[in-house]
Design a protein around this motif. Sequence first.
Motif, mmCIF file in Angstrom:
data_model
loop_
_atom_site.group_PDB
_atom_site.id
_atom_site.type_symbol
_atom_site.label_atom_id
_atom_site.label_comp_id
_atom_site.label_asym_id
_atom_site.label_seq_id
_atom_site.Cartn_x
_atom_site.Cartn_y
_atom_site.Cartn_z
ATOM 1 N N TYR A 436 0.840 -1.202 0.000
ATOM 2 C CA TYR A 436 0.000 0.000 0.000
ATOM 3 C C TYR A 436 0.875 1.252 0.000
ATOM 4 O O TYR A 436 1.759 1.401 0.848
ATOM 5 N N ARG A 437 0.635 2.195 -0.936
ATOM 6 C CA ARG A 437 1.534 3.335 -1.090
ATOM 7 C C ARG A 437 0.841 4.695 -1.199
ATOM 8 O O ARG A 437 1.488 5.692 -1.514
ATOM 9 N N ILE A 438 -0.466 4.780 -0.923
ATOM 10 C CA ILE A 438 -1.133 6.084 -0.960
ATOM 11 C C ILE A 438 -0.888 6.799 0.371
ATOM 12 O O ILE A 438 -1.655 6.649 1.319
ATOM 13 N N ASP A 439 0.197 7.550 0.422
ATOM 14 C CA ASP A 439 0.450 8.355 1.618
ATOM 15 C C ASP A 439 -0.059 9.773 1.393
ATOM 16 O O ASP A 439 -0.674 10.073 0.360
ATOM 17 N N GLU A 440 0.191 10.661 2.344
ATOM 18 C CA GLU A 440 -0.330 12.022 2.258
ATOM 19 C C GLU A 440 0.193 12.776 1.036
ATOM 20 O O GLU A 440 -0.553 13.510 0.375
ATOM 21 N N VAL A 441 1.465 12.592 0.702
ATOM 22 C CA VAL A 441 2.066 13.293 -0.445
ATOM 23 C C VAL A 441 1.467 12.805 -1.760
ATOM 24 O O VAL A 441 1.081 13.607 -2.624
ATOM 25 N N PHE A 442 1.380 11.494 -1.918
ATOM 26 C CA PHE A 442 0.836 10.914 -3.153
ATOM 27 C C PHE A 442 -0.636 11.298 -3.316
ATOM 28 O O PHE A 442 -1.102 11.578 -4.422
ATOM 29 N N TYR A 443 -1.387 11.335 -2.208
ATOM 30 C CA TYR A 443 -2.805 11.675 -2.290
ATOM 31 C C TYR A 443 -2.988 13.112 -2.790
ATOM 32 O O TYR A 443 -3.874 13.388 -3.616
ATOM 33 N N LYS A 444 -2.159 14.032 -2.313
ATOM 34 C CA LYS A 444 -2.243 15.429 -2.774
ATOM 35 C C LYS A 444 -1.970 15.526 -4.272
ATOM 36 O O LYS A 444 -2.617 16.290 -4.992
ATOM 37 N N GLN A 445 -1.003 14.742 -4.739
ATOM 38 C CA GLN A 445 -0.704 14.709 -6.167
ATOM 39 C C GLN A 445 -1.908 14.208 -6.961
ATOM 40 O O GLN A 445 -2.259 14.763 -8.018
ATOM 41 N N ILE A 446 -2.563 13.149 -6.436
ATOM 42 C CA ILE A 446 -3.749 12.580 -7.104
ATOM 43 C C ILE A 446 -4.862 13.617 -7.210
ATOM 44 O O ILE A 446 -5.459 13.802 -8.284
ATOM 45 N N ILE A 447 -5.148 14.305 -6.106
ATOM 46 C CA ILE A 447 -6.215 15.298 -6.088
ATOM 47 C C ILE A 447 -5.917 16.437 -7.054
ATOM 48 O O ILE A 447 -6.786 16.880 -7.819
ATOM 49 N N THR A 448 -4.679 16.906 -7.063
ATOM 50 C CA THR A 448 -4.284 18.010 -7.956
ATOM 51 C C THR A 448 -4.472 17.628 -9.420
ATOM 52 O O THR A 448 -5.040 18.400 -10.210
ATOM 53 N N GLU A 449 -4.042 16.437 -9.784
ATOM 54 C CA GLU A 449 -4.168 15.997 -11.179
ATOM 55 C C GLU A 449 -5.614 15.709 -11.555
ATOM 56 O O GLU A 449 -6.032 15.968 -12.694
#
Length: 463
Positions: A436-449
């Motif tokens: 599992y790799r959805i951490d806080e940083v990756f999640y922000k990237q997902i939301i932005t894109e």
Amino acid sequence: MNEKVSKRNRWMFGIGTIGRDMLYTLISMFLMFYLTDVLDLSDRIMAYITMMMVFVRIFDAFNDPFMGMLVDNTKSKWGKFKPWILIGALLTSIFTILFFYDFKIEGMGFVVIFTVNYLLWEISYTANDIAYWSMLPSLSKDQKEREKIGAVARICANLGMFTLVVGITGFTQFLADKTGSMQQAYFYLSIILVILMLFFQMFTVFGVKEDLENQIVEEQTTVKELFQIIIKNDQLLWISISMSIFMTGYITTTSFGQYYFKYIYGDINMYAVFAAILAVSQITALAVFPLVSKYFKRNTIFTASIGIMVIGYIIFFFAPTTTMLGIGIAGILLFVGQGAIQLLMLMFISDSVEYGEWKFHKRNDSVTLSLQPFINKLGNALASGIVGATVIVAGINESTDVSQVTQQGLDLLKSSMLIVPLILIIISYLIYRKFYRIDEVFYKQIITENQARLKEIKHEQKN
């Protein structure tokens, strides 16, 4: 969505599950005890019942994504969630009462009636449960706000669950004294819980204001796409596998609660005291979670929670049964850890909605969130198999008195309750850490894109 509406939604959404979880606890935790110790079914009939319960729960668990697809494809002026919440609640109420109605049928006839009702109950509760929890991601895309909504909902769910867990022994005894039998006591208890479920569900149905901007009109999901959503959404798949193993262990432990205090501790009345300690511990963990998450990352909280549970299991196994001290400390550790993990599980799955949107350009809230009840039901199914097999092999089901159970049988009960779950929980953690790799940083990237893609789509539509 403004702060006033957000705060209202937190409470209306959460309060709605209090009665629902009281009713679910009656079936998930105490139905087996009702069959073995109230109806006193024979080993032969219990073996058939156990097999049917496992089969139905596994079938219904794998049916959850299809129910999620049905919810996702629903279009009405009330939205896609609330109609199924209401329909599911009404049907679940009927089948819950039928579990405890005396049809005056024994043997294989009872097995058939029980199995049919169990299947219909599972399908009805699935409709309600998936629609309820899949509403959560649509209420906010902000991780911290989701944690607040999820924390309130899980606190309310645990309040409902532990109200029944703490009170069931005394309350059923009170009803038995009034009605003349424990069987009638459970029947009237089921009616009371049905009324409470319907009452509290109205808070969600009429009180929650949905963020319609998040409910984007999408093409209907096909069966082919359904499997793609689950299998190709690798983060959803791995967290579901990990949490299914975890919940199998956890539910196995809790399902043995009454058996432990009746046959090993020697005083079933202390079960209520133990449950009260656990209730305070778990609700406290849920209440402080939003505060703790301000200072620690989710991965750190998850690891610490697993560590606390492992220590709790070890203490529980070696705790003397002459005093509640060791058992109480172990229970606090187990349920503080599990309280944090149950909320994290909900957050991990909710974040997989945006991950799926990022990967497939389609949200599928309900299909994604259907994996939460899938996890619980699969865990329940496997736990039921472990509990059912244990009480039969250990000689507990056929015994009419505690003294008739051998030491070997008691050792088997204790091992099934504590050693097997401990192993499963450690395995679940190793899977989580590796995949599992959805951490806080990756999640922000997902939301932005995702937001950038939606703006682009809206711009193209205007032109």
